[in-house]
Write a protein that holds these residues in place. Structure first.
Motif, mmCIF file in Angstrom:
data_model
loop_
_atom_site.group_PDB
_atom_site.id
_atom_site.type_symbol
_atom_site.label_atom_id
_atom_site.label_comp_id
_atom_site.label_asym_id
_atom_site.label_seq_id
_atom_site.Cartn_x
_atom_site.Cartn_y
_atom_site.Cartn_z
ATOM 1 N N GLU A 27 7.440 80.715 97.104
ATOM 2 C CA GLU A 27 8.088 79.424 96.884
ATOM 3 C C GLU A 27 8.252 78.662 98.193
ATOM 4 N N GLN A 28 8.592 79.366 99.261
ATOM 5 C CA GLN A 28 8.742 78.715 100.555
ATOM 6 C C GLN A 28 7.426 78.109 101.030
ATOM 7 N N ILE A 29 6.330 78.840 100.832
ATOM 8 C CA ILE A 29 5.009 78.341 101.228
ATOM 9 C C ILE A 29 4.671 77.076 100.437
ATOM 10 N N THR A 30 4.940 77.093 99.136
ATOM 11 C CA THR A 30 4.629 75.946 98.286
ATOM 12 C C THR A 30 5.481 74.737 98.652
ATOM 13 N N GLN A 31 6.763 74.969 98.926
ATOM 14 C CA GLN A 31 7.653 73.872 99.306
ATOM 15 C C GLN A 31 7.215 73.218 100.610
ATOM 16 N N ARG A 32 6.767 74.026 101.559
ATOM 17 C CA ARG A 32 6.331 73.483 102.853
ATOM 18 C C ARG A 32 5.043 72.689 102.743
ATOM 19 N N SER A 33 4.224 73.013 101.761
ATOM 20 C CA SER A 33 2.878 72.427 101.678
ATOM 21 C C SER A 33 2.898 70.936 101.357
ATOM 22 N N LYS A 34 3.876 70.493 100.540
ATOM 23 C CA LYS A 34 3.936 69.095 100.078
ATOM 24 C C LYS A 34 2.607 68.665 99.455
ATOM 25 N N SER A 35 2.005 69.598 98.729
ATOM 26 C CA SER A 35 0.700 69.362 98.114
ATOM 27 C C SER A 35 0.849 68.623 96.790
ATOM 28 N N ASN A 36 -0.246 67.943 96.386
ATOM 29 C CA ASN A 36 -0.272 67.341 95.050
ATOM 30 C C ASN A 36 -0.097 68.408 93.978
ATOM 31 N N LEU A 37 -0.619 69.616 94.254
ATOM 32 C CA LEU A 37 -0.503 70.693 93.277
ATOM 33 C C LEU A 37 0.955 71.076 93.064
ATOM 34 N N ALA A 38 1.759 71.027 94.128
ATOM 35 C CA ALA A 38 3.176 71.362 93.989
ATOM 36 C C ALA A 38 3.843 70.427 92.976
ATOM 37 N N PHE A 39 3.444 69.159 92.974
ATOM 38 C CA PHE A 39 3.948 68.213 91.975
ATOM 39 C C PHE A 39 3.485 68.633 90.580
ATOM 40 N N ALA A 40 2.203 68.960 90.466
ATOM 41 C CA ALA A 40 1.629 69.293 89.158
ATOM 42 C C ALA A 40 2.281 70.519 88.544
ATOM 43 N N LEU A 41 2.666 71.478 89.374
ATOM 44 C CA LEU A 41 3.248 72.720 88.855
ATOM 45 C C LEU A 41 4.585 72.479 88.158
ATOM 46 N N LEU A 42 5.227 71.357 88.454
ATOM 47 C CA LEU A 42 6.503 71.047 87.810
ATOM 48 C C LEU A 42 6.341 70.807 86.312
ATOM 49 N N THR A 43 5.112 70.582 85.846
ATOM 50 C CA THR A 43 4.874 70.344 84.428
ATOM 51 C C THR A 43 4.792 71.644 83.622
ATOM 52 N N LEU A 44 4.771 72.782 84.300
ATOM 53 C CA LEU A 44 4.534 74.062 83.625
ATOM 54 C C LEU A 44 5.828 74.705 83.130
ATOM 55 N N PRO A 45 5.728 75.541 82.088
ATOM 56 C CA PRO A 45 6.881 76.366 81.695
ATOM 57 C C PRO A 45 7.281 77.274 82.870
ATOM 58 N N PRO A 46 8.564 77.635 82.979
ATOM 59 C CA PRO A 46 9.042 78.371 84.161
ATOM 60 C C PRO A 46 8.251 79.622 84.519
ATOM 61 N N HIS A 47 7.899 80.468 83.529
ATOM 62 C CA HIS A 47 7.206 81.718 83.878
ATOM 63 C C HIS A 47 5.788 81.454 84.367
ATOM 64 N N ARG A 48 5.131 80.460 83.828
ATOM 65 C CA ARG A 48 3.776 80.136 84.298
ATOM 66 C C ARG A 48 3.846 79.386 85.635
ATOM 67 N N ARG A 49 4.888 78.568 85.815
ATOM 68 C CA ARG A 49 5.075 77.898 87.097
ATOM 69 C C ARG A 49 5.276 78.924 88.212
ATOM 70 N N ARG A 50 6.084 79.941 87.942
ATOM 71 C CA ARG A 50 6.336 80.974 88.943
ATOM 72 C C ARG A 50 5.033 81.660 89.360
#
Length: 284
Positions: free
Chosen positions: A11-34
């Motif tokens: 999660e820390q790596i993803t938060q630091r990335s500020k990637s477009n994908l990080a935005f897209a992952l917010l659309t997923l159900p929690p277990h698949r997002r994780r």
């Protein structure tokens, strides 16, 4: 009062990335997002091993070999992220050879700075982008075989968009991903690209490259896997985001030697809201 748990290493790596994908992952159900956050962390780590300055070549090779051998045969002493990534394989029935293909693709950046032909470039795009899509659709829970074609074609489109947008940035690192055969065909010299001084022929060549990306966006949407549409919300959001980035690059006449061209945070949030709503309602 309960305390929220600290973010995991992934999660820390993803938060630091500020990637477009990080935005897209917010659309997923929690277990698949994780699990997608874990997979994204893997991709980010491998990319950093291959690209980050200050790492000795031998160390890069050892680190990539550790990941490849660990995912194919089991880690000897895995760290937190390695344990999480390895756990994705049985949980989603992912062929571990797909992870090795991503590593091989990113490892090629250590030694290969030119691509002679378009098919050679596509082979690279397949490993570093289309295979990412093939693993992602397993984590998304896609069931329709057509989702595989969607992932492959969208992967090509996204990576070609990245290559077009990042021509100037890559040139600063001595890399030219645009096929050498196209440079020759359009009479574009490497010096124009490496020195950031494009001539009129470079614009024509970039138009040619962008049409190739557009063709793959259209291929991805040509026969959409209807019953997996809601599962592909994150991928479709990525496709929409990068297609708009490509159109912005085209509208700015391929000014790729200045600041990186991208969408505003407001525009990204608007796309996120649109696709989140579609996912909740399970509509197109």
């Amino acid at each position: 009062m309960s305390m929220s748990s600290a973010p995991s290493a992934s999660e820390q790596i993803t938060q630091r990335s500020k990637s477009n994908l990080a935005f897209a992952l917010l659309t997923l159900p929690p277990h698949r997002r994780r699990d997608m956050i874990t997979f994204y962390a893997f991709c980010r780590i491998i990319d950093d091993i291959a690209d980050e300055p200050g790492i000795e070549p031998d160390q890069r090779q050892r680190d990539l070999d550790t990941w490849r051998n660990g995912l194919l045969h089991g880690f000897t002493n895995p760290d937190e992220v390695q344990r999480e990534v390895a756990a994705l394989i049985p949980r989603h029935q992912i062929d571990p050879a797909l992870f090795a293909e991503i590593i091989d693709g990113m490892q090629s950046d250590l030694t290969q700075t030119r691509y002679q032909t378009y098919p050679e470039l596509l082979a690279y795009c397949y490993k570093v982008a289309s295979v990412v899509g093939l693993i992602s659709i397993r984590i998304f829970g896609c069931e329709n075989p057509a989702s595989r074609d969607y992932a492959i074609n969208l992967g090509y489109a996204l990576q070609l968009t990245n290559i077009i947008r990042d021509v100037g940035e890559d040139a600063l690192n001595g890399r030219i991903y645009l096929p050498q055969e196209d440079l020759q065909s359009f009479q574009v010299t490497e010096a124009e690209i490496l020195n950031g001084k494009p001539g009129p022929q470079l614009t024509k060549m970039m138009q040619h490259q962008s049409q190739r990306a557009i063709d793959f966006y259209q291929l991805a949407c040509q026969n959409p896997p209807t019953d997996d549409r809601h599962r592909l919300i994150a991928a479709r959001m990525m496709g929409r985001t990068y297609r708009e980035v490509l159109e912005k690059v085209r509208a700015q006449k391929f000014s790729v030697f200045g600041p990186r061209i991208g969408l505003s945070k407001l525009r990204k949030l608007t796309i996120l809201a649109t696709y989140t709503l579609r996912g909740l309602l399970k509509i197109g």
